[in-house]
Design a protein around this motif. Sequence first.
Motif, mmCIF file in Angstrom:
data_model
loop_
_atom_site.group_PDB
_atom_site.id
_atom_site.type_symbol
_atom_site.label_atom_id
_atom_site.label_comp_id
_atom_site.label_asym_id
_atom_site.label_seq_id
_atom_site.Cartn_x
_atom_site.Cartn_y
_atom_site.Cartn_z
ATOM 1 N N LEU A 115 83.320 67.316 9.107
ATOM 2 C CA LEU A 115 82.315 67.596 8.087
ATOM 3 C C LEU A 115 81.686 66.300 7.582
ATOM 4 O O LEU A 115 80.459 66.183 7.474
ATOM 5 N N ALA A 116 82.522 65.304 7.286
ATOM 6 C CA ALA A 116 82.020 64.026 6.791
ATOM 7 C C ALA A 116 81.201 63.308 7.860
ATOM 8 O O ALA A 116 80.119 62.768 7.574
ATOM 9 N N ASP A 117 81.686 63.293 9.095
ATOM 10 C CA ASP A 117 80.958 62.641 10.181
ATOM 11 C C ASP A 117 79.592 63.275 10.406
ATOM 12 O O ASP A 117 78.577 62.578 10.599
ATOM 13 N N GLN A 118 79.559 64.599 10.402
ATOM 14 C CA GLN A 118 78.304 65.296 10.663
ATOM 15 C C GLN A 118 77.314 65.114 9.518
ATOM 16 O O GLN A 118 76.104 64.972 9.750
ATOM 17 N N LEU A 119 77.809 65.089 8.292
ATOM 18 C CA LEU A 119 76.921 64.837 7.163
ATOM 19 C C LEU A 119 76.334 63.424 7.263
ATOM 20 O O LEU A 119 75.145 63.211 6.986
ATOM 21 N N HIS A 120 77.161 62.470 7.681
ATOM 22 C CA HIS A 120 76.676 61.107 7.895
ATOM 23 C C HIS A 120 75.562 61.089 8.946
ATOM 24 O O HIS A 120 74.542 60.395 8.781
ATOM 25 N N ARG A 121 75.719 61.852 10.014
ATOM 26 C CA ARG A 121 74.695 61.904 11.060
ATOM 27 C C ARG A 121 73.395 62.504 10.531
ATOM 28 O O ARG A 121 72.296 62.047 10.891
ATOM 29 N N LEU A 122 73.492 63.509 9.668
ATOM 30 C CA LEU A 122 72.293 64.094 9.071
ATOM 31 C C LEU A 122 71.589 63.078 8.170
ATOM 32 O O LEU A 122 70.364 62.937 8.201
ATOM 33 N N HIS A 123 72.373 62.358 7.376
ATOM 34 C CA HIS A 123 71.784 61.376 6.457
ATOM 35 C C HIS A 123 71.130 60.220 7.201
ATOM 36 O O HIS A 123 70.132 59.664 6.726
ATOM 37 N N THR A 124 71.674 59.823 8.320
ATOM 38 C CA THR A 124 71.161 58.654 9.044
ATOM 39 C C THR A 124 70.200 59.034 10.162
ATOM 40 O O THR A 124 69.700 58.154 10.871
ATOM 41 N N HIS A 125 69.935 60.324 10.331
ATOM 42 C CA HIS A 125 68.930 60.760 11.296
ATOM 43 C C HIS A 125 67.567 60.229 10.850
ATOM 44 O O HIS A 125 67.327 59.989 9.666
ATOM 45 N N ARG A 126 66.659 60.067 11.779
ATOM 46 C CA ARG A 126 65.347 59.503 11.437
ATOM 47 C C ARG A 126 64.569 60.380 10.454
ATOM 48 O O ARG A 126 63.671 59.903 9.765
ATOM 49 N N TRP A 127 64.911 61.670 10.367
ATOM 50 C CA TRP A 127 64.277 62.550 9.382
ATOM 51 C C TRP A 127 64.961 62.472 8.015
ATOM 52 O O TRP A 127 64.518 63.097 7.083
ATOM 53 N N GLN A 128 66.072 61.781 7.924
ATOM 54 C CA GLN A 128 66.787 61.545 6.657
ATOM 55 C C GLN A 128 67.085 62.853 5.911
ATOM 56 O O GLN A 128 66.716 63.039 4.768
#
Length: 332
Positions: free
Chosen positions: A155-168
């Motif tokens: 859950l934490a890893d995937q949320l990090h990926r969403l936050h750091t995606h180019r769409w933020q």
Amino acid sequence: MTSLQGKSYWAVRLATDVREADDWTSYTLGVPVGNKGGTAHVYRVNAKATPPLLAKIYHSDSILQRIANDSGYGERLMRLGLNRAVLNRELPFCAWPRRIVFKERDPAADDVTRSIIGLTVPELDIHMSLTDVLSDKSNRTKMSHERGIHIAVSLADQLHRLHTHRWQFVIGDLSPSNLFVDYAFASIHFIDMDTVRFSTGPDCATFDTPGTTVGYRSPEYFRNPNLGQLTAAHDDFVLAILIFQILMALSGIDGAHPFLDLDGCEDDHIRLGKFPYVDGLRQTLIADAPADAYASWHADLRAAFEAVFTGQRVMSAKQWADLVSKYRRSLR
């Protein structure tokens, strides 16, 4: 709830190539799924598809009026639908919109976004909500220690990926009901992705998040009631609440919330930075079983929760993933 079962609507899969035409089809709504949601009803779709499809049909007057009066809200859904293939590839743990659903097919209209009434998404038919895991003992006891830690870290890893995606991406309405876990506790998925905050580029409009859930809010939310301004820090704070609840479930405590004491009022405690598990409050404000479970966790974990929940520290999703991974063996 008011049933739309048996009614048919036009839905479109937007062409991703200018040389192609949009793919319109008519869907008939099947049986309703679950209880009435806050903004939409969900139905199975009477159509052969792999995986099966669900239709999310908005019933909230505020959402429908916003779509009718604000073309930007409809554009949010169209952007997600247009980029579905890329988003599915880059962030496959999210239930991205498959098709956009309209009141009627009228591709020649000046602004078709104003007639949007919902969307379709793949059905997660071998999953249950995180709410069901946290609150139902029969589900919780099927989750081993290793699987529970895996879910928290994922859950934490995937949320990090969403936050750091180019769409933020910022989820905003991050709560157990919007997270689904598979029956083997091997994966976790984000649903209701039509409500997230995002921008497709530095020169593009930002599409704001329209809501949050009671008990799953952040100090940032209470400082700034304009939901459109929520940042990744809001999600990170709510993530800490969810990780706390998952660790409590692994300790045999159902439905524990870090800001729930014998008087209730989670939102009030979040707003005030009042974390009942701090040493000076622990014995009088919370029940013995959650207090004992919390006291058994590694001191560094407890220090992190206390610092975050009392407003002394901010921790990112990546930091939470690293911390829980580091002390996974101490949580037995």
